[in-house]
Design a protein around this motif. Structure first.
Motif, PDB file in Angstrom:
ATOM      1  N   TYR A  11      -8.391  15.851 -34.995  1.00 58.61           N
ATOM      2  CA  TYR A  11      -8.748  15.929 -36.426  1.00 58.61           C
ATOM      3  C   TYR A  11      -9.412  17.254 -36.809  1.00 58.61           C
ATOM      4  CZ  TYR A  11      -8.359  11.118 -34.970  1.00 58.61           C
ATOM      5  OH  TYR A  11      -7.926   9.968 -34.369  1.00 58.61           O
ATOM      6  N   THR A  12      -9.279  18.264 -35.989  1.00 57.12           N
ATOM      7  CA  THR A  12      -9.827  19.580 -36.300  1.00 57.12           C
ATOM      8  C   THR A  12      -8.937  20.620 -35.607  1.00 57.12           C
ATOM      9  OG1 THR A  12     -11.824  20.950 -36.212  1.00 57.12           O
ATOM     10  CG2 THR A  12     -11.495  19.469 -34.353  1.00 57.12           C
ATOM     11  N   LEU A  13      -9.417  21.846 -35.489  1.00 62.05           N
ATOM     12  CA  LEU A  13      -8.656  22.868 -34.769  1.00 62.05           C
ATOM     13  C   LEU A  13      -9.012  22.806 -33.292  1.00 62.05           C
ATOM     14  CD1 LEU A  13      -9.182  25.772 -37.352  1.00 62.05           C
ATOM     15  CD2 LEU A  13      -7.182  24.286 -37.098  1.00 62.05           C
ATOM     16  N   PRO A  14      -8.114  23.237 -32.409  1.00 59.83           N
ATOM     17  CA  PRO A  14      -8.429  23.219 -30.974  1.00 59.83           C
ATOM     18  C   PRO A  14      -9.698  24.032 -30.677  1.00 59.83           C
ATOM     19  CG  PRO A  14      -6.112  23.762 -31.346  1.00 59.83           C
ATOM     20  CD  PRO A  14      -6.764  23.771 -32.687  1.00 59.83           C
ATOM     21  N   VAL A  15     -10.404  23.635 -29.639  1.00 58.50           N
ATOM     22  CA  VAL A  15     -11.671  24.298 -29.292  1.00 58.50           C
ATOM     23  C   VAL A  15     -11.451  25.807 -29.109  1.00 58.50           C
ATOM     24  CG1 VAL A  15     -13.538  24.399 -27.589  1.00 58.50           C
ATOM     25  CG2 VAL A  15     -12.575  22.189 -28.262  1.00 58.50           C
TER      26      VAL A  15
ATOM     27  N   VAL B  32      -9.425  27.734 -30.574  1.00 54.57           N
ATOM     28  CA  VAL B  32      -9.274  28.376 -31.888  1.00 54.57           C
ATOM     29  C   VAL B  32     -10.600  28.350 -32.648  1.00 54.57           C
ATOM     30  CG1 VAL B  32      -7.972  28.319 -34.066  1.00 54.57           C
ATOM     31  CG2 VAL B  32      -6.831  27.726 -31.908  1.00 54.57           C
ATOM     32  N   ARG B  33     -11.329  27.243 -32.507  1.00 51.26           N
ATOM     33  CA  ARG B  33     -12.654  27.151 -33.153  1.00 51.26           C
ATOM     34  C   ARG B  33     -13.584  28.251 -32.633  1.00 51.26           C
ATOM     35  NH1 ARG B  33     -14.179  22.071 -35.376  1.00 51.26           N
ATOM     36  NH2 ARG B  33     -16.250  22.274 -34.478  1.00 51.26           N
TER      37      ARG B  33
ATOM     38  N   PRO C 166     -14.426  32.867 -35.303  1.00 48.76           N
ATOM     39  CA  PRO C 166     -15.679  33.588 -35.604  1.00 48.76           C
ATOM     40  C   PRO C 166     -15.812  34.932 -34.883  1.00 48.76           C
ATOM     41  CG  PRO C 166     -16.116  31.280 -35.111  1.00 48.76           C
ATOM     42  CD  PRO C 166     -14.685  31.544 -34.746  1.00 48.76           C
ATOM     43  N   ARG C 167     -14.994  35.179 -33.865  1.00 48.38           N
ATOM     44  CA  ARG C 167     -15.075  36.468 -33.143  1.00 48.38           C
ATOM     45  C   ARG C 167     -14.189  37.538 -33.787  1.00 48.38           C
ATOM     46  NH1 ARG C 167     -13.052  35.825 -27.945  1.00 48.38           N
ATOM     47  NH2 ARG C 167     -12.452  33.657 -28.201  1.00 48.38           N
ATOM     48  N   LEU C 168     -13.502  37.176 -34.878  1.00 50.49           N
ATOM     49  CA  LEU C 168     -12.631  38.160 -35.537  1.00 50.49           C
ATOM     50  C   LEU C 168     -13.455  39.106 -36.407  1.00 50.49           C
ATOM     51  CD1 LEU C 168      -9.687  35.866 -36.741  1.00 50.49           C
ATOM     52  CD2 LEU C 168      -9.627  37.526 -34.875  1.00 50.49           C
TER      53      LEU C 168
ATOM     54  N   LEU D 275     -14.896  28.381 -40.493  1.00 50.97           N
ATOM     55  CA  LEU D 275     -14.877  29.345 -39.380  1.00 50.97           C
ATOM     56  C   LEU D 275     -14.613  30.768 -39.891  1.00 50.97           C
ATOM     57  CD1 LEU D 275     -12.930  27.031 -36.923  1.00 50.97           C
ATOM     58  CD2 LEU D 275     -15.273  27.833 -36.602  1.00 50.97           C
ATOM     59  N   PHE D 276     -13.738  30.896 -40.894  1.00 52.62           N
ATOM     60  CA  PHE D 276     -13.498  32.228 -41.466  1.00 52.62           C
ATOM     61  C   PHE D 276     -14.764  32.750 -42.147  1.00 52.62           C
ATOM     62  CE2 PHE D 276      -9.053  31.808 -40.484  1.00 52.62           C
ATOM     63  CZ  PHE D 276      -8.632  33.119 -40.366  1.00 52.62           C
TER      64      PHE D 276
END
Ligand SMILES: Cc1cc2nc3c(=O)[nH]c(=O)nc-3n(C[C@H](O)[C@H](O)[C@H](O)COP(=O)(O)O)c2cc1C
Ligand code: SF4
Ligand code: SF4
Length: 268
Positions: free
Chosen positions: A58-62, A64-65, A69-71, A99-100
């Motif tokens: 029910y969310t994004l894969p760990v 990707v999570r 934030p490292r972008l 996260l963005f």
């Protein structure tokens, strides 16, 4: 506008989507997220950035999570997210937006794409006809997505008020716990005596979480729960403990090979 499209895939759905996007969108660099998992900060080199990945729990894969934030989004003008899923995206797009923000940017467009559901721990994955239908549906959906991205529109598919309420409830009840335990949930994977010791499971794992010991797979406790090892085993020898997965068939996107999944470990 040139696009960098970061992707993560276990059984190939998200990679198939990621590959279809540049055909319509134009110049796009496809970069596997798994290849950047050791990088502390990732500067996005283009004005448009996209993420394509599955919905997990029910969310994004760990993976990707932890990646978004490292972008470094300082040069980015437009960001979009394409989350492939089996039918219930939960909070995937809402979490993508958060996260963005954490990365100091903004998610302008977030899409969910219903594809073949691969979570064999809970249901059967047989169905040739639905795979064919999925391919046709995905083509239309990608064309729609690209139109919106090209126009630079704001478009976040977070669902209506009821979907959001349900998403929050299910994530709070189940998703959060799954996310917290995801990396060590490989403890539930077992191997049948039918294993032919081919090493495919270790080969496909996008994060090198499988070591072959005495010719059998051993999981190392930093799993991303992508289920590639389970679905690509040629004799369906990997099971999820306590679940009737022996009976449930196996699935790989018809246009994606084991080498494509394995290839996520390196920058393409
Ligand atoms: C660990 C795991 C959890 C999943 N959780 C969800 C979910 O919460 N909602 C959903 O609709 N699909 C869920 N799925 C199904 C996948 O999102 C879907 O099949 C996706 O398209 C797989 O993409 P991939 O082939 O790129 O890995 C889950 C799959 C896995 C392996
Ligand atoms: S061990 Fe299996 S489920 Fe876990 S990340 Fe590797 S391939 Fe995916
Ligand atoms: S892919 Fe299957 S048969 Fe091959 S080593 Fe792994 S578990 Fe055994």
């Amino acid at each position: 506008m040139v696009t960098t499209l970061y992707y993560f895939a276990g059984t190939g759905n998200s990679l198939a989507c990621a590959r279809a996007i540049p055909k319509e969108l134009g110049e796009t660099d496809l970069v596997p997220i798994a290849s950047l998992r050791e990088e502390k900060r990732i500067r996005v080199p283009t004005e448009r950035v996209g993420i394509a990945c599955p919905v997990h729990f029910y969310t994004l894969p760990v993976l990707v999570r932890e990646f978004i934030p490292r972008l470094d989004l300082s040069g980015v003008k437009h960001a979009f997210l394409v989350a492939t899923m089996g039918g219930f995206p939960g909070l995937a797009i809402a979490h993508g937006g958060e996260l963005f923000k954490k990365a100091g940017g903004e998610l302008h467009a977030g899409f969910t794409v219903r594809m073949f559901a691969n979570y064999i721990a809970e249901y059967n994955v047989r169905g040739e006809r639905s795979i064919r239908a999925m391919k046709a549906r995905t083509e239309l959906r990608v064309a729609q997505i690209v139109r919106i991205v090209q126009a630079g529109e704001r478009h976040l598919e977070r669902g209506g008020p009821f979907d959001r309420l349900l998403g929050r409830a299910v994530f709070a009840l189940l998703g959060r716990k799954f996310v917290e335990t995801a990396r060590t949930r490989d403890q539930r994977f077992t191997v049948d005596p039918s294993c032919v010791h081919c090493g495919t499971c270790a080969h496909v794992c996008p994060v090198e979480n499988i070591r072959m010991a005495d010719k059998s797979p051993q999981w190392l406790g930093h799993c991303e729960q992508c289920f590639a090892c389970i679905h690509f085993c040629p004799v369906a020898a990997i099971q999820v403990q306590g679940k009737p997965t022996r009976m449930r068939g196996r699935y790989q996107h018809p246009d994606v090979r084991a080498d494509d999944i394995a290839g996520q470990r390196r920058v393409s």
